[in-house]
Enzyme design. Structure first.
Site, PDB file in Angstrom:
ATOM      1  N   GLU A  21      -8.330  -5.967  12.381  1.00  0.00           N
ATOM      2  CA  GLU A  21      -7.097  -6.743  12.272  1.00  0.00           C
ATOM      3  C   GLU A  21      -6.561  -7.099  13.658  1.00  0.00           C
ATOM      4  O   GLU A  21      -6.101  -8.221  13.892  1.00  0.00           O
ATOM      5  CB  GLU A  21      -6.052  -5.959  11.478  1.00  0.00           C
ATOM      6  CG  GLU A  21      -4.755  -6.720  11.267  1.00  0.00           C
ATOM      7  CD  GLU A  21      -3.784  -5.996  10.374  1.00  0.00           C
ATOM      8  OE1 GLU A  21      -2.561  -6.139  10.601  1.00  0.00           O
ATOM      9  OE2 GLU A  21      -4.219  -5.285   9.444  1.00  0.00           O
TER      10      GLU A  21
ATOM     11  N   GLU B  41       0.825  -1.220   0.000  1.00  0.00           N
ATOM     12  CA  GLU B  41       0.000   0.000   0.000  1.00  0.00           C
ATOM     13  C   GLU B  41       0.854   1.263   0.000  1.00  0.00           C
ATOM     14  O   GLU B  41       0.414   2.316  -0.466  1.00  0.00           O
ATOM     15  CB  GLU B  41      -0.987   0.019   1.169  1.00  0.00           C
ATOM     16  CG  GLU B  41      -0.391   0.204   2.534  1.00  0.00           C
ATOM     17  CD  GLU B  41      -0.011  -1.102   3.205  1.00  0.00           C
ATOM     18  OE1 GLU B  41       0.207  -1.085   4.432  1.00  0.00           O
ATOM     19  OE2 GLU B  41       0.080  -2.132   2.509  1.00  0.00           O
TER      20      GLU B  41
ATOM     21  N   HIS C  33      -1.149 -11.045   5.926  1.00  0.00           N
ATOM     22  CA  HIS C  33      -2.519 -10.983   6.416  1.00  0.00           C
ATOM     23  C   HIS C  33      -3.312 -12.275   6.283  1.00  0.00           C
ATOM     24  O   HIS C  33      -3.134 -13.192   7.080  1.00  0.00           O
ATOM     25  CB  HIS C  33      -3.229  -9.791   5.759  1.00  0.00           C
ATOM     26  CG  HIS C  33      -2.677  -8.474   6.163  1.00  0.00           C
ATOM     27  ND1 HIS C  33      -1.999  -7.650   5.296  1.00  0.00           N
ATOM     28  CD2 HIS C  33      -2.653  -7.861   7.371  1.00  0.00           C
ATOM     29  CE1 HIS C  33      -1.600  -6.562   5.935  1.00  0.00           C
ATOM     30  NE2 HIS C  33      -1.985  -6.669   7.201  1.00  0.00           N
TER      31      HIS C  33
ATOM     32  N   ASP D 236      -4.988  -2.987   7.312  1.00  0.00           N
ATOM     33  CA  ASP D 236      -4.052  -1.884   7.558  1.00  0.00           C
ATOM     34  C   ASP D 236      -3.980  -0.867   6.432  1.00  0.00           C
ATOM     35  O   ASP D 236      -3.074  -0.041   6.402  1.00  0.00           O
ATOM     36  CB  ASP D 236      -2.657  -2.440   7.826  1.00  0.00           C
ATOM     37  CG  ASP D 236      -2.067  -3.175   6.633  1.00  0.00           C
ATOM     38  OD1 ASP D 236      -2.820  -3.440   5.667  1.00  0.00           O
ATOM     39  OD2 ASP D 236      -0.866  -3.479   6.661  1.00  0.00           O
TER      40      ASP D 236
END
Length: 268
Positions: free
Chosen positions: A243, A123, A144, A153
């Site tokens: 998360e 990202e 993840h 995130d």
């Protein structure tokens, strides 16, 4: 032309900052000069690093890249400690939100030069205005869903914004290396170049952008990033909360699996 390098350039263990006389800043992720393994210390330091980069008006263009032929290939989970502890996750949560907000707050054109593996925190690259990727570059999400935690995130926010929600969901639910060519087809990568040429092409683009007056450059970045920045502010804090809950549950299940083994050893 500014030639003096400011003090903050040397304050971050895993981010090499260099700026040329035209104000083109290259931020290179690295571990001891080689491919970068992301740690908790880096998570803390990047919050300040990107704030300082955004604040410094001597930075006219920002290029994000990695060392040793990779962007961000790996992560050291153990350095983050007991993520089932609310205090530990609170810090991770706050830093995670602020890192992305601070990258989004860079108010000059941002270019990502991606070589090799962008397998952790891709990202960061997707917050750039333009991604130049080498032919063998791959995008992935190692930390993840495959590991048992929610991709909350900001990776879903950025990938769904750049590639569309359907592609992002399929990519993150069944994480596999995504080639630079496919990322280009999806509209995520702007240019695919020969291996070893991503940074040099990013520099060429920086020279091109510098021909535009500064206010126009800065305001164009502000204009282009605003819709994604709005989503980051709205979604990432919530996503990181989800998360964190999944990380705590994962730790709990791992502890439950190890307890019978420990009991057997005591009774033996």
């Amino acid at each position: 032309m500014e030639t003096t390098q400011p003090a903050y350039f040397s304050q971050y263990r895993s981010l090499k900052l260099t700026r040329d006389d035209n104000g083109v800043l290259v931020a290179e992720f690295h571990s001891n000069g080689g491919p970068f393994t992301f740690t908790a210390q880096d998570h803390t330091e990047f919050l300040e690093a990107f704030y300082r980069i955004a604040q410094d008006r001597a930075n006219k263009i920002v290029i994000l890249t990695g060392a040793g032929g990779d962007f961000i290939p790996g992560i050291d989970f153990a350095t983050f400690g007991n993520v089932a502890d609310p205090g530990v996750w609170s810090q991770t949560h706050d830093e995670g939100c602020q890192i992305l907000e601070n990258i989004a707050n860079i108010r000059v054109p941002v270019i990502a030069a991606v070589e090799g593996r962008a397998h952790v925190h891709s990202e960061y690259a997707l917050l750039a205005n333009v991604i130049v990727a080498a032919e063998s570059a791959t995008f992935h999400d190692v930390p993840h869903f495959a590991g048992g935690i929610v991709p909350g995130d900001g990776i879903f926010t950025t990938w769904s914004y750049r590639a569309g929600a359907g592609r992002a969901e399929a990519f993150l639910l069944n994480p596999q290396p995504l080639t630079a060519g496919t990322a280009h087809e999806w509209g995520v990568v702007a240019e695919v170049v020969p291996n070893g040429k991503a940074l040099s092409r990013a520099r060429e683009l920086a020279v091109l952008y510098l021909k535009v007056p500064e206010v126009a450059r800065r305001n164009t970045r502000v204009h282009f990033i605003y819709p994604l920045k709005e989503r980051i502010v709205r979604e990432v804090g919530y996503g990181l909360s989800l998360e964190g809950a999944s990380a705590a549950d994962l730790v709990k299940s791992m502890q439950a699996q190890s307890e019978p083994v420990a009991e057997k050893r005591k009774s033996a």
